[in-house]
Design a protein around this motif. Structure first.
Motif, PDB file in Angstrom:
ATOM      1  N   VAL A 156     -10.063  13.854  -2.521  1.00 35.73           N
ATOM      2  CA  VAL A 156      -8.719  13.979  -3.212  1.00 35.73           C
ATOM      3  C   VAL A 156      -7.865  12.874  -2.800  1.00 35.73           C
ATOM      4  O   VAL A 156      -7.252  12.037  -3.480  1.00 35.73           O
ATOM      5  N   ASN A 157      -7.655  12.806  -1.486  1.00 39.48           N
ATOM      6  CA  ASN A 157      -6.702  11.657  -0.727  1.00 39.48           C
ATOM      7  C   ASN A 157      -7.327  10.474  -1.251  1.00 39.48           C
ATOM      8  O   ASN A 157      -6.581   9.502  -1.573  1.00 39.48           O
ATOM      9  N   GLN A 158      -8.508   9.946  -0.915  1.00 38.76           N
ATOM     10  CA  GLN A 158      -9.030   8.827  -1.336  1.00 38.76           C
ATOM     11  C   GLN A 158      -9.012   8.668  -2.926  1.00 38.76           C
ATOM     12  O   GLN A 158      -8.668   7.423  -3.235  1.00 38.76           O
ATOM     13  N   ASN A 159      -9.430   9.595  -3.744  1.00 39.52           N
ATOM     14  CA  ASN A 159      -9.579   9.135  -4.919  1.00 39.52           C
ATOM     15  C   ASN A 159      -8.182   9.042  -5.685  1.00 39.52           C
ATOM     16  O   ASN A 159      -8.058   8.366  -6.746  1.00 39.52           O
ATOM     17  N   ALA A 160      -7.135   9.609  -5.026  1.00 39.38           N
ATOM     18  CA  ALA A 160      -5.822   9.237  -5.399  1.00 39.38           C
ATOM     19  C   ALA A 160      -5.294   7.840  -5.022  1.00 39.38           C
ATOM     20  O   ALA A 160      -4.170   7.686  -5.232  1.00 39.38           O
ATOM     21  N   LEU A 191      -2.579   9.079  14.040  1.00 38.58           N
ATOM     22  CA  LEU A 191      -2.246   8.313  15.110  1.00 38.58           C
ATOM     23  C   LEU A 191      -3.275   7.929  15.931  1.00 38.58           C
ATOM     24  O   LEU A 191      -3.327   6.808  16.536  1.00 38.58           O
ATOM     25  N   LEU A 192      -4.434   8.456  16.015  1.00 44.55           N
ATOM     26  CA  LEU A 192      -5.756   8.245  16.599  1.00 44.55           C
ATOM     27  C   LEU A 192      -6.924   7.983  15.913  1.00 44.55           C
ATOM     28  O   LEU A 192      -7.981   7.296  16.333  1.00 44.55           O
ATOM     29  N   GLY A 193      -6.995   8.653  14.571  1.00 44.13           N
ATOM     30  CA  GLY A 193      -8.470   8.572  14.014  1.00 44.13           C
ATOM     31  C   GLY A 193      -8.706   7.266  13.147  1.00 44.13           C
ATOM     32  O   GLY A 193      -7.920   6.385  12.939  1.00 44.13           O
ATOM     33  N   GLY A 194      -9.892   6.904  13.067  1.00 43.93           N
ATOM     34  CA  GLY A 194     -10.381   5.759  12.766  1.00 43.93           C
ATOM     35  C   GLY A 194     -10.844   5.836  11.238  1.00 43.93           C
ATOM     36  O   GLY A 194     -10.847   4.716  10.504  1.00 43.93           O
ATOM     37  N   SER A 195     -10.866   6.901  10.518  1.00 43.77           N
ATOM     38  CA  SER A 195     -11.036   6.865   9.133  1.00 43.77           C
ATOM     39  C   SER A 195      -9.636   6.847   8.221  1.00 43.77           C
ATOM     40  O   SER A 195      -8.523   7.505   8.700  1.00 43.77           O
ATOM     41  N   ARG A 196      -9.570   5.878   7.334  1.00 47.32           N
ATOM     42  CA  ARG A 196      -8.303   5.619   6.476  1.00 47.32           C
ATOM     43  C   ARG A 196      -7.861   6.665   5.752  1.00 47.32           C
ATOM     44  O   ARG A 196      -6.854   6.698   5.280  1.00 47.32           O
ATOM     45  N   ALA A 197      -8.944   7.781   5.040  1.00 44.49           N
ATOM     46  CA  ALA A 197      -8.377   8.480   4.303  1.00 44.49           C
ATOM     47  C   ALA A 197      -8.912  10.175   4.467  1.00 44.49           C
ATOM     48  O   ALA A 197      -8.576  10.990   3.944  1.00 44.49           O
ATOM     49  N   MET A 198      -9.415  10.381   5.801  1.00 40.98           N
ATOM     50  CA  MET A 198      -9.655  11.640   5.914  1.00 40.98           C
ATOM     51  C   MET A 198      -8.528  12.333   6.256  1.00 40.98           C
ATOM     52  O   MET A 198      -7.554  12.038   7.018  1.00 40.98           O
ATOM     53  N   SER A 199      -8.641  13.709   5.742  1.00 38.13           N
ATOM     54  CA  SER A 199      -7.559  14.764   6.018  1.00 38.13           C
ATOM     55  C   SER A 199      -8.193  15.753   6.936  1.00 38.13           C
ATOM     56  O   SER A 199      -9.058  16.435   6.712  1.00 38.13           O
ATOM     57  N   VAL A 200      -7.389  15.924   8.124  1.00 33.49           N
ATOM     58  CA  VAL A 200      -7.963  16.858   9.046  1.00 33.49           C
ATOM     59  C   VAL A 200      -6.987  18.141   9.191  1.00 33.49           C
ATOM     60  O   VAL A 200      -5.682  17.973   9.553  1.00 33.49           O
ATOM     61  N   TRP A 202       0.745  -1.324   0.053  1.00 31.63           N
ATOM     62  CA  TRP A 202       0.154   0.083   0.176  1.00 31.63           C
ATOM     63  C   TRP A 202       0.683   1.333   0.113  1.00 31.63           C
ATOM     64  O   TRP A 202       0.291   2.359  -0.206  1.00 31.63           O
ATOM     65  N   LEU A 203       2.106   1.017   0.363  1.00 36.12           N
ATOM     66  CA  LEU A 203       2.787   2.263   0.648  1.00 36.12           C
ATOM     67  C   LEU A 203       3.011   3.256  -0.603  1.00 36.12           C
ATOM     68  O   LEU A 203       2.861   4.461  -0.519  1.00 36.12           O
ATOM     69  N   SER A 204       3.215   2.577  -1.999  1.00 35.59           N
ATOM     70  CA  SER A 204       3.337   3.541  -3.023  1.00 35.59           C
ATOM     71  C   SER A 204       2.042   4.420  -3.518  1.00 35.59           C
ATOM     72  O   SER A 204       1.909   5.586  -3.705  1.00 35.59           O
ATOM     73  N   LYS A 205       0.905   3.531  -3.124  1.00 37.61           N
ATOM     74  CA  LYS A 205      -0.557   4.441  -3.109  1.00 37.61           C
ATOM     75  C   LYS A 205      -0.764   5.498  -2.115  1.00 37.61           C
ATOM     76  O   LYS A 205      -1.071   6.535  -2.464  1.00 37.61           O
ATOM     77  N   ASP A 206      -0.253   5.172  -1.067  1.00 35.16           N
ATOM     78  CA  ASP A 206      -0.368   6.172   0.206  1.00 35.16           C
ATOM     79  C   ASP A 206       0.604   7.479  -0.085  1.00 35.16           C
ATOM     80  O   ASP A 206       0.252   8.662   0.228  1.00 35.16           O
ATOM     81  N   ILE A 207       1.761   7.203  -0.656  1.00 40.58           N
ATOM     82  CA  ILE A 207       2.663   8.438  -0.900  1.00 40.58           C
ATOM     83  C   ILE A 207       1.914   9.147  -2.036  1.00 40.58           C
ATOM     84  O   ILE A 207       2.076  10.355  -2.080  1.00 40.58           O
ATOM     85  N   VAL A 208       1.387   8.376  -3.036  1.00 33.43           N
ATOM     86  CA  VAL A 208       1.098   9.488  -4.253  1.00 33.43           C
ATOM     87  C   VAL A 208      -0.151  10.043  -3.665  1.00 33.43           C
ATOM     88  O   VAL A 208      -0.363  11.318  -3.902  1.00 33.43           O
TER      89      VAL A 208
END
Length: 544
Positions: A322-326, A71-80, A25-31
């Motif tokens: 944007v984070n999730q769609n990427a 480090l604490l949130g439960g959403s995988r793609a939410m940007s805070v 998953w690392l490459s997808k998370d970086i992009v």
């Protein structure tokens, strides 16, 4: 030796999205993190200007709060980071607290505000109020967003015309007056830049949403200053942006009494926005969103972020989408976005200082106009007039009396509607044997609805044809019982007895039964054989 499952269970509260992380998953998370950063960094800087704060404050909000949520949130793609709604409420709160626009050091008051927001969220988590806060209706939120959108959009118009002062925190009416005053002194090059920036943002958003329009506009504005020197034509630039990492600031508690109401309103909206975004972008295969966990994560993000000049933070839909769609798979993408923000803060301060003020105003204007969802309001007018009027009233209150008042009105209206719904009796006859009926309570009895249910049961029993001689009341939903409820049941017994109807109670849970047995009325009911373990047993005994 501790088993692996128990270790994972203990870790689930910490970095839950990183449990069993797959290196693939690392490459997808970086992009995804880089793509989200291209949106969230310039957008957060723009939102800082809504509150008339230095743009670097918005940049700092993309660092510490995002790390804490990751480090604490439960959403995988939410940007805070910060959002237009939160930034506007921040502006309104600071103005109400007497922190004037352009104050020499507003950061001490901002720190206290962000800290209070975080504390309120953490206290709500400790009290397990996640479900209660979520009862605030969608109509209330829509009304608030319309009020925010209109207030901020009008507040940005003077900047788009070349006026340097910010009016977003002063309300809709004063912003309109400022627009009228700015028309006479409009700077033509600033107006041209504003129109071009807005047009580019709208076109890219509609025709090429994958392209980060905010980044394109920011880079374009900086190049126009650096190469064409448009600042020499009267185009105002933002205040110089210092390079470096945010340093801790000292709190200024002198205005704490004035900012507590605003902090509470911001905390409510931060939680509502965050949970709405987290659930809206959650994929079916991902773990469900826990409201209490989101309260803790968002609260901790604000508490820690407050010490590093951060604005109040919440989940934002645009950057999260944007984070999730990427292709984001976990909060590692957020940590990549943070890394990008750190690089910008450390090395690009002098470059960002060339940014035209009108460019940021155009970004804010386009973002907040989208909050004015008139089509949704019209749709609700056809489907649910009650929701339509709630949204409209909250919006009008926000435009006339201010956004903090609108939040208070929205919460009060929502609580009134919730209490009205809970207090409306829901009765049904679940069985009948001759002249004996079993009545089921669709909702449990508690202090506020006991009298209404008492009257409804009497009406139901006395209007039956043929007439009934006994009512078996199904109390299976009564997990807890109060003196008020017991008194209401005693009154119900007397009312039915006066009408020639005998009351039986059935299926009362053990804990509630132990409390009821302490009253002489209930003990007398049991001695007369009118307390039963099941509804069927009650009907059988009452029919004899």
């Amino acid at each position: 030796m501790t088993s692996a499952p128990s270790i994972r269970a203990r870790r689930r509260w910490f970095a839950p999205t990183l449990v069993d992380y797959d290196r693939a998953w690392l490459s997808k998370d970086i992009v995804a993190g880089l793509a989200a950063g291209a949106v969230v960094v310039p957008q957060a800087m723009a939102y800082a200007t809504i509150a008339d704060l230095p743009v670097q404050v918005g940049l700092y909000t993309c660092i510490v709060p995002m790390v804490v949520y990751a480090l604490l949130g439960g959403s995988r793609a939410m940007s805070v980071s910060t959002t237009s709604t939160i930034a506007t409420l921040t502006a309104t709160t600071l103005v109400s607290a007497g922190v004037a626009a352009g104050a020499d050091d507003p950061l001490g008051t901002l720190m206290v505000l962000t800290l209070l927001v975080g504390v309120f969220l953490v206290l709500a988590r400790l009290a397990r109020l996640g479900g209660l806060v979520e009862n605030i209706s969608g109509a209330t939120v829509l009304g608030l967003k319309i009020g925010v959108g209109a207030t901020v959009a009008v507040g940005q118009l003077p900047k788009l015309l070349g006026e340097s002062e910010n009016f977003s925190g002063h309300g809709f009416v004063r912003s309109l007056v400022a627009v009228a005053q700015a028309l006479d002194g409009a700077n033509i090059p600033t107006v041209v830049l504003s129109v071009a920036s807005i047009t580019l943002l709208v076109v890219l958003k509609r025709l090429a949403p994958a392209i980060p329009g905010t980044l394109i506009v920011v880079v374009g504005g900086i190049l126009l200053v650096a190469i064409a020197g448009i600042d020499r034509l009267g185009v105002d630039l933002i205040q110089p942006v210092p390079s470096g990492f945010p340093t801790p600031v000292l709190p200024d508690f002198s205005s704490i009494g004035a900012i507590v109401p605003g902090a509470l309103a911001i905390a409510v909206m931060a939680f509502l926005e965050s949970t709405a975004v987290a659930r809206g972008i959650r994929r079916p295969a991902e773990p469900p969103i826990d409201s209490d966990q989101e309260l803790l994560a968002t609260g901790a993000a604000n508490v820690v972020g407050s010490f590093f000049s951060s604005m109040p933070a919440a989940g934002g839909f645009s950057q999260s989408a944007v984070n999730q769609n990427a292709g984001a798979r976990t909060q590692v993408s957020t940590l990549v976005t943070v890394g990008l923000a750190v690089l910008v803060a450390l090395f690009l301060g002098p470059v960002l200082s060339l940014l035209p003020q009108a460019t940021l105003a155009a970004m804010v204007f386009v973002a907040v106009v989208g909050l004015i969802d008139v089509p949704q309001l019209i749709r609700w007018s056809r489907i649910s007039p009650v929701d339509f009027w709630i949204a409209l009233v909250v919006a009008l209150v926000g435009l006339s009396a201010g956004l903090l008042v609108a939040v208070a009105v929205g919460v009060i209206v929502t609580l009134v509607l919730v209490l009205r719904e809970l207090n409306t009796p829901r009765l049904s006859i679940t069985a009948r044997s001759g002249d004996v009926i079993a009545v089921h309570l669709g909702r449990g009895l508690y202090t506020a609805n006991a009298l209404a249910n008492e009257r409804a049961i009497v009406d139901l029993a006395t209007t039956q044809q043929p007439q009934v001689s006994a009512v078996v009341l199904d109390l299976e939903r009564m997990d807890a019982i109060t003196i008020t409820v017991l008194d209401a049941l005693h009154d119900l017994d007397r009312e039915l007895s006066a009408a020639g109807i005998v009351l039986h109670v059935a299926a009362l849970p053990t804990r509630a039964g132990a409390v009821a047995a302490k009253t002489s009325w209930y003990r007398g009911l049991a001695e007369q054989g009118r307390v039963h373990a099941t509804v069927g047993e009650g009907i059988a005994d009452a029919t004899v």
